[in-house]
Write a protein that holds these residues in place. Structure first.
Motif, mmCIF file in Angstrom:
data_model
loop_
_atom_site.group_PDB
_atom_site.id
_atom_site.type_symbol
_atom_site.label_atom_id
_atom_site.label_comp_id
_atom_site.label_asym_id
_atom_site.label_seq_id
_atom_site.Cartn_x
_atom_site.Cartn_y
_atom_site.Cartn_z
ATOM 1 N N VAL A 1 -7.432 51.110 -21.783
ATOM 2 C CA VAL A 1 -6.039 51.022 -22.229
ATOM 3 C C VAL A 1 -5.926 50.719 -23.718
ATOM 4 O O VAL A 1 -4.836 50.446 -24.216
ATOM 5 N N ALA A 2 -7.048 50.766 -24.438
ATOM 6 C CA ALA A 2 -7.036 50.349 -25.839
ATOM 7 C C ALA A 2 -6.233 51.310 -26.710
ATOM 8 O O ALA A 2 -6.545 52.502 -26.790
ATOM 9 N N ASN A 3 -5.189 50.772 -27.331
ATOM 10 C CA ASN A 3 -4.426 51.483 -28.370
ATOM 11 C C ASN A 3 -3.803 52.789 -27.890
ATOM 12 O O ASN A 3 -3.637 53.728 -28.667
ATOM 13 N N LYS A 4 -3.430 52.836 -26.606
ATOM 14 C CA LYS A 4 -2.852 54.060 -26.051
ATOM 15 C C LYS A 4 -1.380 54.217 -26.460
ATOM 16 O O LYS A 4 -0.734 53.289 -26.959
ATOM 17 N N GLY A 5 -0.845 55.409 -26.174
ATOM 18 C CA GLY A 5 0.485 55.767 -26.646
ATOM 19 C C GLY A 5 1.629 54.987 -26.042
ATOM 20 O O GLY A 5 2.724 54.936 -26.622
ATOM 21 N N TRP A 6 1.402 54.359 -24.880
ATOM 22 C CA TRP A 6 2.501 53.603 -24.285
ATOM 23 C C TRP A 6 2.900 52.411 -25.160
ATOM 24 O O TRP A 6 4.012 51.894 -25.039
ATOM 25 N N GLY A 7 2.008 51.981 -26.055
ATOM 26 C CA GLY A 7 2.376 50.917 -26.988
ATOM 27 C C GLY A 7 3.480 51.362 -27.933
ATOM 28 O O GLY A 7 4.374 50.585 -28.291
ATOM 29 N N ALA B 1 -10.301 45.632 -12.484
ATOM 30 C CA ALA B 1 -10.898 46.670 -13.332
ATOM 31 C C ALA B 1 -11.725 45.974 -14.405
ATOM 32 O O ALA B 1 -11.200 45.544 -15.432
ATOM 33 N N LYS B 2 -13.035 45.876 -14.189
ATOM 34 C CA LYS B 2 -13.860 44.982 -15.001
ATOM 35 C C LYS B 2 -14.772 45.684 -15.999
ATOM 36 O O LYS B 2 -15.600 45.033 -16.632
ATOM 37 N N ILE B 3 -14.647 47.000 -16.134
ATOM 38 C CA ILE B 3 -15.274 47.682 -17.267
ATOM 39 C C ILE B 3 -14.191 47.845 -18.322
ATOM 40 O O ILE B 3 -13.178 48.505 -18.080
ATOM 41 N N LEU B 4 -14.387 47.249 -19.466
ATOM 42 C CA LEU B 4 -13.375 47.309 -20.520
ATOM 43 C C LEU B 4 -13.822 48.284 -21.600
ATOM 44 O O LEU B 4 -14.772 48.012 -22.345
ATOM 45 N N ARG B 5 -13.152 49.420 -21.678
ATOM 46 C CA ARG B 5 -13.458 50.417 -22.710
ATOM 47 C C ARG B 5 -12.584 50.102 -23.916
ATOM 48 O O ARG B 5 -11.365 50.290 -23.880
ATOM 49 N N VAL B 6 -13.208 49.607 -24.988
ATOM 50 C CA VAL B 6 -12.439 48.993 -26.069
ATOM 51 C C VAL B 6 -12.976 49.389 -27.440
ATOM 52 O O VAL B 6 -14.135 49.779 -27.594
ATOM 53 N N HIS B 7 -12.092 49.255 -28.435
ATOM 54 C CA HIS B 7 -12.509 49.361 -29.830
ATOM 55 C C HIS B 7 -12.928 47.986 -30.360
ATOM 56 O O HIS B 7 -13.850 47.883 -31.166
ATOM 57 N N ASP B 8 -12.237 46.931 -29.921
ATOM 58 C CA ASP B 8 -12.503 45.567 -30.385
ATOM 59 C C ASP B 8 -13.390 44.861 -29.359
ATOM 60 O O ASP B 8 -12.901 44.225 -28.421
ATOM 61 N N VAL B 9 -14.690 44.976 -29.539
ATOM 62 C CA VAL B 9 -15.651 44.445 -28.572
ATOM 63 C C VAL B 9 -15.608 42.923 -28.523
ATOM 64 O O VAL B 9 -15.608 42.319 -27.444
ATOM 65 N N LYS B 10 -15.582 42.285 -29.671
ATOM 66 C CA LYS B 10 -15.669 40.825 -29.707
ATOM 67 C C LYS B 10 -14.519 40.171 -28.944
ATOM 68 O O LYS B 10 -14.730 39.254 -28.141
ATOM 69 N N SER B 11 -13.295 40.644 -29.156
ATOM 70 C CA SER B 11 -12.144 40.057 -28.459
ATOM 71 C C SER B 11 -12.239 40.274 -26.958
ATOM 72 O O SER B 11 -11.899 39.388 -26.164
ATOM 73 N N ALA B 12 -12.705 41.449 -26.554
ATOM 74 C CA ALA B 12 -12.834 41.737 -25.126
ATOM 75 C C ALA B 12 -13.868 40.825 -24.480
ATOM 76 O O ALA B 12 -13.652 40.298 -23.381
ATOM 77 N N ARG B 13 -15.011 40.626 -25.148
ATOM 78 C CA ARG B 13 -16.045 39.753 -24.594
ATOM 79 C C ARG B 13 -15.539 38.322 -24.487
ATOM 80 O O ARG B 13 -15.776 37.632 -23.487
ATOM 81 N N GLN B 14 -14.831 37.859 -25.494
ATOM 82 C CA GLN B 14 -14.285 36.506 -25.439
ATOM 83 C C GLN B 14 -13.271 36.380 -24.309
ATOM 84 O O GLN B 14 -13.241 35.376 -23.590
ATOM 85 N N MET B 15 -12.448 37.402 -24.136
ATOM 86 C CA MET B 15 -11.420 37.352 -23.096
ATOM 87 C C MET B 15 -12.038 37.257 -21.711
ATOM 88 O O MET B 15 -11.662 36.401 -20.903
ATOM 89 N N THR B 16 -12.988 38.134 -21.397
ATOM 90 C CA THR B 16 -13.548 38.124 -20.047
ATOM 91 C C THR B 16 -14.295 36.825 -19.767
ATOM 92 O O THR B 16 -14.200 36.271 -18.668
ATOM 93 N N SER B 17 -15.017 36.336 -20.762
ATOM 94 C CA SER B 17 -15.743 35.080 -20.572
ATOM 95 C C SER B 17 -14.771 33.936 -20.318
ATOM 96 O O SER B 17 -14.986 33.095 -19.434
ATOM 97 N N PHE B 18 -13.679 33.912 -21.074
ATOM 98 C CA PHE B 18 -12.693 32.840 -20.900
ATOM 99 C C PHE B 18 -12.016 32.929 -19.536
ATOM 100 O O PHE B 18 -11.836 31.909 -18.856
ATOM 101 N N VAL B 19 -11.643 34.133 -19.122
ATOM 102 C CA VAL B 19 -10.981 34.290 -17.824
ATOM 103 C C VAL B 19 -11.876 33.772 -16.703
ATOM 104 O O VAL B 19 -11.419 33.073 -15.790
ATOM 105 N N GLU B 20 -13.170 34.092 -16.763
ATOM 106 C CA GLU B 20 -14.078 33.648 -15.708
ATOM 107 C C GLU B 20 -14.288 32.139 -15.750
ATOM 108 O O GLU B 20 -14.335 31.479 -14.709
ATOM 109 N N ILE B 21 -14.415 31.578 -16.950
ATOM 110 C CA ILE B 21 -14.570 30.121 -17.066
ATOM 111 C C ILE B 21 -13.320 29.421 -16.549
ATOM 112 O O ILE B 21 -13.390 28.436 -15.799
#
Length: 479
Positions: free
Chosen positions: A421-427, A454-474
């Motif tokens: 969903v990264a940077n798609k047109g619905w924004g 949906a736990k595969i995150l196809r993203v341009h901003d890798v660092k933010s995505a990694r931080q997000m998933t780690s935080f959600v699980e913690i």
């Protein structure tokens, strides 16, 4: 299965106990050494070739004394490609026989092996950890394995680790000891094993097999987008040469990407197809370059053309992402059946009039698609699903939102699900956001889809995505 509140660790190694305890603490679990409740024990002798047996024997030994507890044991080893006849499961015994008394001496000894053998250029290496958990009354015996590290560093680096952590370099370019505990959970051998164990305890141990790699989704699979297509809707104007692409891939891996996906053909609405030759010329040097610099990286390719798939796999690609779901060309099915690459198969409704029940349309399509792939000889464990957000007919935002909202209905397939969903047109449609201002909204959308399964995150901003998933699980396991 409910997570236990306390786990007893069957080991006389205090440093290893502390290491594992730091990982379990992230899940709100207490790991204590058995010596806190029993007198010190002498464990049975270990084998030199069977990690599972070694860990099982230790766990059973303490579990016999504490049958009403959860008892965990481990066995680990160091594997150096250049010294394949040494170490392994005998690493600790070999260090002891050499008279090495401290971690610093052990680390320096390994570094000196390479320094004293100037002809050795292959520094590839990994650590392996097997964990065996016995539940109260032996109701279940759970076994997991984690590998971590890709090579030996050229010096001592980092301050956060135990044992050999200061000399093992991960896919990120950092040693274990240069990573935080949360980062170690994703890259260190024992951290990865703990993630798998937690998933098994929760009956959520889904694995995506891709060309010898096993991708697990306990803290998400971060899937970095590396465009080499100047026509790309998002950052095509920033596409540079090979050196720039390799630098981007290196940065994505350092930021926590599990997969780097190379894409040479845009599939934005109204796209113009490239020739096979042009697409191959764009992607193959990048794939080969990443594999040369980062041989253990998982590289995916976004293409729907058979000939490009063949060239990509020959160059080292581990995953093929096909927006047409592989079934539009019989040659694709034959190719997938005779290789071991991972498949990302996408529901593509761009040319289809969907019924009002989009969720059921997706379910029916994936049922048929998976059946076709398996009938062709592709193991289900190699397949991940993409609901195709952004590919709705006429770019219908309502369809996109419906797909996003109901993505959790795909979880019964027990396959990893992508959120793209990264940077798609619905924004732009919803909030009139230009593409360069959609990062925050994209992360919010990815978070919602991640929480829906949906736990595969196809993203341009890798660092933010990694931080997000780690935080959600913690956060999910905080007590």
């Amino acid at each position: 299965m409910t997570l236990p509140k306390r786990i007893i660790f069957a080991s006389n190694n205090s440093a290893k106990t502390a290491d594992l305890a730091s990982f379990f603490e992230l899940y709100g679990l207490e790991l204590i050494n058995y010596r806190e409740v029993l007198a010190p024990q002498t464990f049975p002798d270990e084998t030199t070739d069977d990690q599972v047996k070694n860990a099982t024997v230790k766990a059973a030994f303490i579990h016999d004394l504490l049958p009403d507890d959860y008892v965990l044991a481990d066995d680990s080893g160091m594997f150096l490609q250049a010294f394949s006849d040494r170490f392994g499961l005998e690493t600790a015994r070999e260090f002891q026989a050499l008279g090495l008394k401290t971690t610093a001496e052990e680390n320096q000894y390994v570094l000196d092996l390479y320094a004293d053998n100037a002809t050795i250029s292959d520094r590839s290496a990994y650590m392996s950890a097997v964990l065996v958990l016995m539940t109260p009354g032996n109701a279940r015996v759970l076994t997991v394995e984690g590998h971590g590290g890709s090579m030996i560093s050229d010096g001592i680096r980092g301050t956060f680790g135990q044992g050999l952590d200061e000399i093992f370099v991960t896919e990120t370019g950092k040693t274990f000891a240069e990573l935080t505990v949360v980062e170690q959970l994703n890259y260190q051998h024992r951290g990865r094993a703990v993630k798998k164990l937690i998933a098994k305890l929760q009956d959520d141990d889904i694995v995506w097999q891709a060309n010898g790699h096993e991708l697990t989704q306990e803290t998400g699979i971060i899937y970095g987008i590396l465009n080499v297509s100047p026509e790309s809707f998002y950052n095509g104007e920033l596409v540079g040469g090979l050196a720039e692409s390799l630098a981007q891939a290196t940065q994505q891996l350092a930021d926590g990407a599990d997969v780097v996906e190379v894409g040479g053909q845009t599939t934005r609405p109204g796209f113009t197809p490239l020739t096979v030759e042009d697409e191959i010329a764009r992607i193959v040097p990048v794939i080969a370059g990443i594999k040369k610099v980062h041989p253990y990286a998982v590289v995916a390719v976004d293409t729907y053309k058979y000939e490009v798939m063949v060239a990509a796999i020959a160059a080292g690609a581990d995953i093929i992402n096909d927006v047409n779901g592989f079934t539009d060309d019989a040659r694709k099915l034959e190719l997938m059946a005779k290789t071991q690459v991972g498949l990302l198969t996408m529901f593509n409704p761009r040319e289809t009039e969907l019924s009002p029940d989009i969720s059921q349309e997706m379910i029916t399509w994936f049922q048929e698609n998976l059946a076709s792939l398996e009938a062709a000889g592709v193991a289900r464990e190699r397949i991940a699903l993409d609901p195709g957000v952004g590919y709705s007919k006429n770019s219908d935002v309502r369809q996109d939102l419906a797909m996003m909202n109901t993505v959790g209905n795909l979880t019964p397939f027990k396959r990893p699900i992508m959120t793209a969903v990264a940077n798609k047109g619905w924004g732009k449609f919803l909030f009139d956001l230009p593409k360069e201002a959609r990062a925050d909204l994209s992360l919010v959308a990815a978070t919602e889809m991640y929480r829906r399964g949906a736990k595969i995150l196809r993203v341009h901003d890798v660092k933010s995505a990694r931080q997000m998933t780690s935080f959600v699980e913690i956060l999910k396991h905080a007590r």
